[in-house]
Design a protein around this motif. Structure first.
Motif, PDB file in Angstrom:
ATOM      1  N   SER A  42      35.326  76.038 -23.255  1.00 12.08           N
ATOM      2  CA  SER A  42      36.661  76.113 -23.875  1.00 12.08           C
ATOM      3  C   SER A  42      37.690  75.796 -22.803  1.00 12.08           C
ATOM      4  CB  SER A  42      36.918  77.527 -24.412  1.00 12.08           C
ATOM      5  OG  SER A  42      38.304  77.684 -24.669  1.00 12.08           O
ATOM      6  N   PRO A  43      38.780  75.131 -23.172  1.00 10.75           N
ATOM      7  CA  PRO A  43      39.862  74.975 -22.196  1.00 10.75           C
ATOM      8  C   PRO A  43      40.337  76.356 -21.739  1.00 10.75           C
ATOM      9  CG  PRO A  43      40.283  73.626 -24.144  1.00 10.75           C
ATOM     10  CD  PRO A  43      39.119  74.510 -24.472  1.00 10.75           C
ATOM     11  N   MET A  44      40.690  76.460 -20.484  1.00 17.32           N
ATOM     12  CA  MET A  44      41.096  77.741 -19.917  1.00 17.32           C
ATOM     13  C   MET A  44      42.480  77.611 -19.285  1.00 17.32           C
ATOM     14  SD  MET A  44      38.293  79.424 -20.466  1.00 17.32           S
ATOM     15  CE  MET A  44      37.799  80.783 -19.452  1.00 17.32           C
ATOM     16  N   ARG A  45      43.236  78.712 -19.407  1.00 14.43           N
ATOM     17  CA  ARG A  45      44.563  78.749 -18.762  1.00 14.43           C
ATOM     18  C   ARG A  45      44.584  79.962 -17.850  1.00 14.43           C
ATOM     19  NH1 ARG A  45      49.133  78.980 -23.023  1.00 14.43           N
ATOM     20  NH2 ARG A  45      48.251  81.055 -23.325  1.00 14.43           N
ATOM     21  N   ARG A  46      45.114  79.776 -16.658  1.00  8.27           N
ATOM     22  CA  ARG A  46      45.123  80.882 -15.709  1.00  8.27           C
ATOM     23  C   ARG A  46      46.332  81.775 -15.950  1.00  8.27           C
ATOM     24  NH1 ARG A  46      44.542  81.471  -9.345  1.00  8.27           N
ATOM     25  NH2 ARG A  46      46.256  79.976  -9.187  1.00  8.27           N
ATOM     26  N   ARG A  47      46.076  83.064 -15.919  1.00  6.66           N
ATOM     27  CA  ARG A  47      47.182  84.028 -16.073  1.00  6.66           C
ATOM     28  C   ARG A  47      47.771  84.316 -14.685  1.00  6.66           C
ATOM     29  NH1 ARG A  47      43.051  87.044 -18.893  1.00  6.66           N
ATOM     30  NH2 ARG A  47      43.174  86.800 -21.154  1.00  6.66           N
ATOM     31  N   ILE A 100      42.122  78.845 -24.375  1.00  8.31           N
ATOM     32  CA  ILE A 100      43.180  78.327 -25.243  1.00  8.31           C
ATOM     33  C   ILE A 100      42.611  77.170 -26.056  1.00  8.31           C
ATOM     34  CG2 ILE A 100      45.168  79.047 -23.833  1.00  8.31           C
ATOM     35  CD1 ILE A 100      45.225  76.222 -22.639  1.00  8.31           C
ATOM     36  N   SER A 101      43.334  76.768 -27.087  1.00  2.64           N
ATOM     37  CA  SER A 101      42.830  75.659 -27.910  1.00  2.64           C
ATOM     38  C   SER A 101      43.108  74.335 -27.199  1.00  2.64           C
ATOM     39  CB  SER A 101      43.547  75.656 -29.260  1.00  2.64           C
ATOM     40  OG  SER A 101      44.878  75.211 -29.072  1.00  2.64           O
ATOM     41  N   TRP A 102      42.413  73.296 -27.644  1.00  5.18           N
ATOM     42  CA  TRP A 102      42.657  71.979 -27.064  1.00  5.18           C
ATOM     43  C   TRP A 102      44.082  71.519 -27.333  1.00  5.18           C
ATOM     44  CZ3 TRP A 102      40.448  69.311 -23.388  1.00  5.18           C
ATOM     45  CH2 TRP A 102      39.126  69.604 -23.052  1.00  5.18           C
ATOM     46  N   ASP A 103      44.596  71.779 -28.532  1.00  3.18           N
ATOM     47  CA  ASP A 103      45.958  71.324 -28.835  1.00  3.18           C
ATOM     48  C   ASP A 103      46.960  71.957 -27.882  1.00  3.18           C
ATOM     49  OD1 ASP A 103      45.068  69.716 -30.803  1.00  3.18           O
ATOM     50  OD2 ASP A 103      45.644  71.016 -32.483  1.00  3.18           O
ATOM     51  N   THR A 104      46.783  73.256 -27.651  1.00  2.00           N
ATOM     52  CA  THR A 104      47.693  73.944 -26.721  1.00  2.00           C
ATOM     53  C   THR A 104      47.532  73.376 -25.321  1.00  2.00           C
ATOM     54  OG1 THR A 104      47.415  75.941 -28.050  1.00  2.00           O
ATOM     55  CG2 THR A 104      48.329  76.240 -25.835  1.00  2.00           C
ATOM     56  N   ALA A 105      46.284  73.206 -24.903  1.00  3.22           N
ATOM     57  CA  ALA A 105      46.030  72.726 -23.540  1.00  3.22           C
ATOM     58  C   ALA A 105      46.676  71.355 -23.327  1.00  3.22           C
ATOM     59  CB  ALA A 105      44.525  72.659 -23.276  1.00  3.22           C
ATOM     60  N   ILE A 106      46.415  70.442 -24.254  1.00  2.00           N
ATOM     61  CA  ILE A 106      46.941  69.078 -24.078  1.00  2.00           C
ATOM     62  C   ILE A 106      48.472  69.097 -24.111  1.00  2.00           C
ATOM     63  CG2 ILE A 106      47.079  66.768 -25.161  1.00  2.00           C
ATOM     64  CD1 ILE A 106      44.360  67.189 -23.861  1.00  2.00           C
ATOM     65  N   ALA A 107      49.037  69.841 -25.059  1.00  2.94           N
ATOM     66  CA  ALA A 107      50.506  69.862 -25.177  1.00  2.94           C
ATOM     67  C   ALA A 107      51.135  70.474 -23.923  1.00  2.94           C
ATOM     68  CB  ALA A 107      50.920  70.648 -26.424  1.00  2.94           C
ATOM     69  N   GLU A 108      50.572  71.571 -23.436  1.00  2.00           N
ATOM     70  CA  GLU A 108      51.177  72.228 -22.261  1.00  2.00           C
ATOM     71  C   GLU A 108      51.027  71.375 -21.010  1.00  2.00           C
ATOM     72  OE1 GLU A 108      50.747  76.894 -23.625  1.00  2.00           O
ATOM     73  OE2 GLU A 108      50.118  76.325 -21.606  1.00  2.00           O
ATOM     74  N   LEU A 111      46.035  62.895 -23.750  1.00  4.45           N
ATOM     75  CA  LEU A 111      47.168  63.130 -22.845  1.00  4.45           C
ATOM     76  C   LEU A 111      48.184  61.999 -22.957  1.00  4.45           C
ATOM     77  CD1 LEU A 111      45.456  64.534 -19.597  1.00  4.45           C
ATOM     78  CD2 LEU A 111      47.091  65.742 -21.069  1.00  4.45           C
ATOM     79  N   VAL A 112      47.691  60.762 -22.986  1.00  6.35           N
ATOM     80  CA  VAL A 112      48.609  59.616 -23.098  1.00  6.35           C
ATOM     81  C   VAL A 112      49.377  59.702 -24.414  1.00  6.35           C
ATOM     82  CG1 VAL A 112      48.710  57.090 -23.314  1.00  6.35           C
ATOM     83  CG2 VAL A 112      47.254  58.138 -21.565  1.00  6.35           C
ATOM     84  N   GLU A 113      48.677  60.073 -25.480  1.00  7.34           N
ATOM     85  CA  GLU A 113      49.350  60.214 -26.774  1.00  7.34           C
ATOM     86  C   GLU A 113      50.392  61.335 -26.731  1.00  7.34           C
ATOM     87  OE1 GLU A 113      45.567  58.419 -29.271  1.00  7.34           O
ATOM     88  OE2 GLU A 113      45.725  60.575 -28.932  1.00  7.34           O
ATOM     89  N   ALA A 114      50.011  62.465 -26.131  1.00  8.90           N
ATOM     90  CA  ALA A 114      50.949  63.594 -26.087  1.00  8.90           C
ATOM     91  C   ALA A 114      52.166  63.277 -25.232  1.00  8.90           C
ATOM     92  CB  ALA A 114      50.237  64.843 -25.553  1.00  8.90           C
TER      93      ALA A 114
END
Ligand SMILES: Nc1nc2c(c(=O)[nH]1)N[C@H]1C(S)=C(S)[C@@H](COP(=O)(O)OP(=O)(O)OC[C@H]3O[C@@H](n4cnc5c(=O)[nH]c(N)nc54)[C@H](O)[C@@H]3O)O[C@H]1N2
Ligand SMILES: Nc1nc2c(c(=O)[nH]1)N[C@H]1C(S)=C(S)[C@@H](COP(=O)(O)OP(=O)(O)OC[C@H]3O[C@@H](n4cnc5c(=O)[nH]c(N)nc54)[C@H](O)[C@@H]3O)O[C@H]1N2
Ligand code: SF4
Ligand SMILES: [Mo]
Length: 751
Positions: free
Chosen positions: A65-70, A78-86, A469-472
């Motif tokens: 799963s995509p991961m985000r560091r706290r 986190i979800s892929w959509d969140t990961a790519i957008a952020e 990423l390019v699309e976002a």
């Protein structure tokens, strides 16, 4: 049990063809592995490492799963959509406020996967990122620099046909480096008419096979190789007509080599003049010599100078452009990420950028500073710099100091743990992959591998990540993509190609976006192999440049058909395809240097050669030993196996010590001791080893990984870069001196 499925071993640059039989409850285990006889270059060959590939496929620390560091350093899924957008938001934010050139890219491919680098070009051009690097800039850039100046073309040896094989700081028995290595070494060794020369401070397995082993003192290759070249010039053991016709500016080289004090330099290197003369005699009488240098000199003092001296020996022995010697090869695609003209120097340290790569050793310095041009963010793909580059402590600090770090990997690595986002990808057996290590001048092979397994849910391939990423970031030309897709569906490949070329000729900024454009247009029409879409452009480009090489490899098409034929062959040859066949003589017409002649003189290096000190330099009494930090052994494979359990022997990655040093220090085999270098110290297991000479100790590469276990982090072996520094580097190319680390060894107190 399932059928045998063809793929490749991903543990070294040779990428031997293998066949895998899946098994286990879930049919996802690599139960049996054998060499693939249908693979055009490995022809069924394998070494002992490949049989353990299940430890990669079903390896430790795998991410799904995509991961985000706290803020506290822990991670959340986190979800892929969140990961790519952020990620798109944060990186474009840095681009728009600090400049895209503040975003650094590290990696792009490992030993078996080079598609990530192809796709990254699209993301990086969207971001305006220009500074990048990868492992080549801590091993090969000195060699590339010399190669470019002298030949202007890539050159590789051919050992199969070599009369004499010459290995300089290279242990091919363990590290390989050319197809079917051990078979070829055995063939040369057994043939009374052929010879092998090894230059290595250690009596390696390769040295055991050699006719002559020049067992020099570590770090003295500059003296030994100038003595060798000096001897050739002083004795007149070269063909002046060949030199006059084939090279330019040798007149600048000759006086420097004439002045070399051969006897004194042999003494410095710890090799007798008789032994050097014996090697020189073999070389001068050879019909062809294939030379190979590697980390023993490339990660050592004077590394760029020694790469140059090695090449001067190619000239003095007339080994270029002959069968069994050194020849220019046609790569299908150059290694690395290419988006326009690279910068000449790095932004803060002003270090020389070679082959588009910033020297790895300067990167932390270019982050840990208040210089306005410092890097602010990094994308790491398919690499583990926090472990694999000099001075891990500085790397950890540097990664922490960046505003945003994104790591794309299959596993939670030492680098991933320091990243803000970690994006998980399928393993190389769960997607289409290939490598651009196509280096064979005689018969060059390309192997596009099909997936053996479905990826687990939760991962996305690198092509998909870069396209998203390019699309976002709003850079995908949506109208063009739609138009191209409909042309392809209604009018076929030729009309598609015409439309694409037309669009690119009107707008050159589309060039770096081609990988993701092709992935989104041609990709969905390829049977399962969307990721291979950019290879279509490579196949056509190759066919335009090297039609003759393709014809000799059996391709018959005319014009654009030739490229189309190559592409079809690539995507439909599960064991690989020969795409370039050439005669040695063609090397001459491929030289990039002026006038079809080899440039013999590199003034900067000739000055360095003339100024070599006449003594080895006093060694620091605090550090009486030389440590080789990172030796290839039977059970090392960079960091591709994260599970130490793959190693059948040498579980802890012992420090090899000569019997004399062990005796002097009162250390015995299997005992623990402490090694200290200017960078730090570590507890090591001692292996008393007769192959080592006094004063020299060695640690394996790739050990000391931190595995997450229920009980916390667990480390096996020594992480070599806890013992190395950023400053110990080559003045020309910035490559590290990992084979020449000052060290001392002590028994553990009170145990
Ligand atoms: N088993 C295994 N094979 C691998 C890898 C792996 O991890 N494990 N990694 C792959 C990679 S990424 C690479 S780049 C290659 C590297 O392949 P090699 O360069 O062959 O590997 P090393 O063992 O690091 O170094 C080669 C030799 O340099 C010698 N050496 C040390 N100091 C000196 C010196 O002062 N002078 C000279 N002349 N020699 C010296 C060492 O004794 C060693 O025998 O291997 C590839 N193959
Ligand atoms: N002290 C010292 N340091 C050294 C060396 C030494 O001799 N001494 N050797 C050096 C050399 S020559 C090299 S080449 C480097 C190698 O070091 P790196 O360039 O850092 O590469 P690897 O250790 O091969 O790690 C590759 C990473 O790719 C990940 N990976 C595997 N498959 C995939 C995939 O399909 N996609 C993605 N995105 N990731 C994947 C793995 O999990 C791993 O984290 O180490 C160098 N470090
Ligand atoms: S590690 Fe061994 S089997 Fe794997 S590619 Fe290299 S030589 Fe071949
Ligand atoms: Mo390497």
């Amino acid at each position: 049990m399932s059928e045998w499925q063809p793929t490749a071993c991903i543990l070294c640059s040779i990428n031997c063809g293998i066949e895998v039989r899946l098994g286990g409850d879930d049919q996802r285990r690599f139960e049996k592995i054998r060499g693939d006889k249908a693979h055009p270059s490995s022809k069924g060959y394998l070494c002992q490492k490949a049989s353990r590939l299940d430890h990669y496929q079903n390896g430790r620390d795998r991410l799904t799963s995509p991961m985000r560091r706290r803020g506290d350093g822990s991670f959340e899924e986190i979800s892929w959509d969140t990961a790519i957008a952020e990620i798109a938001g944060r990186l474009t934010g840095i681009r728009d406020t600090q400049g895209g050139d503040r975003i650094f890219y590290y990696g792009g491919g490992g030993q078996g996967n080079h598609l990530p680098g192809v796709y990254a070009a699209s993301t990086l051009s969207t971001l305006g990122s220009v500074y990048r690097s990868n492992a080549l800039a801590q091993e090969k850039t000195g060699e590339f620099w010399v190669q470019g100046k002298m030949f202007g073309a890539p050159v590789h040896p051919c050992f199969e046909d070599a009369d004499v094989a010459f290995f300089l700081g290279k242990n091919p028995w363990q590290s390989h480096g050319f197809p079917r290595t051990r078979n070829v070494l055995n063939e040369i060794s057994k043939d009374p008419a052929r010879r092998m020369i090894v230059v290595d401070p250690v009596r390696t397995e390769t040295a055991d096979k050699a006719d002559i082993h020049l067992q020099l003192k570590p770090g003295t290759d500059a003296w030994l190789m100038s003595a060798l070249a000096g001897l050739f010039v002083q004795e007149g053991w070269y063909d002046p007509e060949w030199i006059a016709a084939r090279t330019r500016d040798f007149d600048l080289v000759r006086p420097v080599l004439e002045a070399v004090p051969v006897a004194r330099y042999c003494e410095i290197a710890g090799v007798s003049e008789e032994a050097l003369r014996a090697a020189a005699t073999v070389l001068k009488d050879a019909a062809s010599v294939a030379f190979m240098e590697d980390l023993g000199i490339q990660m050592n003092r004077h590394s760029t100078l020694v790469s140059y001296l090695n090449r001067l020996m190619w000239l003095l022995t007339g080994s270029f452009g002959v069968r069994g010697g050194m020849n220019v090869f046609n790569p299908l695609m150059p290694l690395g990420v290419h988006t326009g003209i690279p910068p000449k120097v790095s932004p803060v340290a002003r270090a020389r950028v070679i082959y588009g790569l910033v020297p790895c050793n300067v990167i932390p310095e270019e982050i840990l500073t208040d210089h306005p041009d410092r890097y602010r963010a990094m994308i790491v793909e398919s690499a583990n710099p926090a472990h694999s580059l000099a001075d891990s402590a500085a790397w950890r600090k540097a990664l922490e100091a960046l505003d945003c770090v994104v790591t794309i990997d299959v596993a939670m690595t030492e680098t991933a743990r320091l990243s803000d986002y970690v994006l998980p990808v399928p393993t190389q057996y769960e997607k289409w992959e290939c490598s651009f290590f196509n280096l064979d001048p005689a018969e060059n092979t390309f192997h596009l591998r099909q997936p053996l397994l479905e990826p687990p849910p939760g991962v996305l391939s690198e092509p998909e990540i870069h396209a998203r990423l390019v699309e976002a970031m709003g850079a995908m030309p949506a109208e063009l993509v739609a138009a191209l897709s409909s042309t392809l569906a209604s009018d076929g490949a030729e009309a598609f190609a015409g439309q694409l070329m037309g669009a690119v000729s009107k707008d050159a900024s589309l060039v770096p976006l081609l990988p993701v454009i092709l992935y989104r247009t041609l990709g969905p029409t390829l049977p399962g192999s969307a990721a291979a879409a950019p290879l279509w452009a490579s196949a056509h480009a190759f066919a335009q440049r090297h039609a003759g090489s393709l014809r000799r490899a059996g391709f018959t098409g005319e014009g654009p058909q030739l490229g189309e034929q190559l592409f079809k062959a690539m995507i439909s040859s599960p064991s690989g395809v020969v795409f370039s066949v050439d005669e040695p003589e063609s090397s001459w017409s491929r030289l990039g240097s002026r006038g079809g002649q080899i440039n013999a003189a590199i003034p900067e290096l000739l000055d360095m050669l003339a100024d070599l000190p006449c003594g080895p330099g006093s060694s620091d009494p605090e550090y009486p030993l030389v440590l080789s930090a990172g030796e290839r052994r039977a059970f090392t494979a960079n960091t591709l196996y994260r599970d130490p359990g793959w190693r059948r022997k040498d579980f802890d990655g012992a420090l090899r010590v000569s019997p004399a040093d062990a005796g002097r220090l009162g250390l015995s085999d299997g005992e623990e001791a402490r090694i200290t270098t200017p960078a730090g110290s570590a507890q090591v297991l001692i292996e008393v080893n007769e192959r080592m000479q006094p004063g020299h100790v060695s640690l394996p590469n790739g050990q000391g990984l931190d595995n997450q276990t229920a009980a916390g982090m667990e480390r096996t072996g020594v992480a070599p870069n806890d013992l190395t520094t950023l400053e110990a580097r080559d003045p020309v190319a910035g490559t590290p001196w990992h084979k020449w680390v000052p060290a001392r060894l002590e028994a553990l107190q009170g145990t």
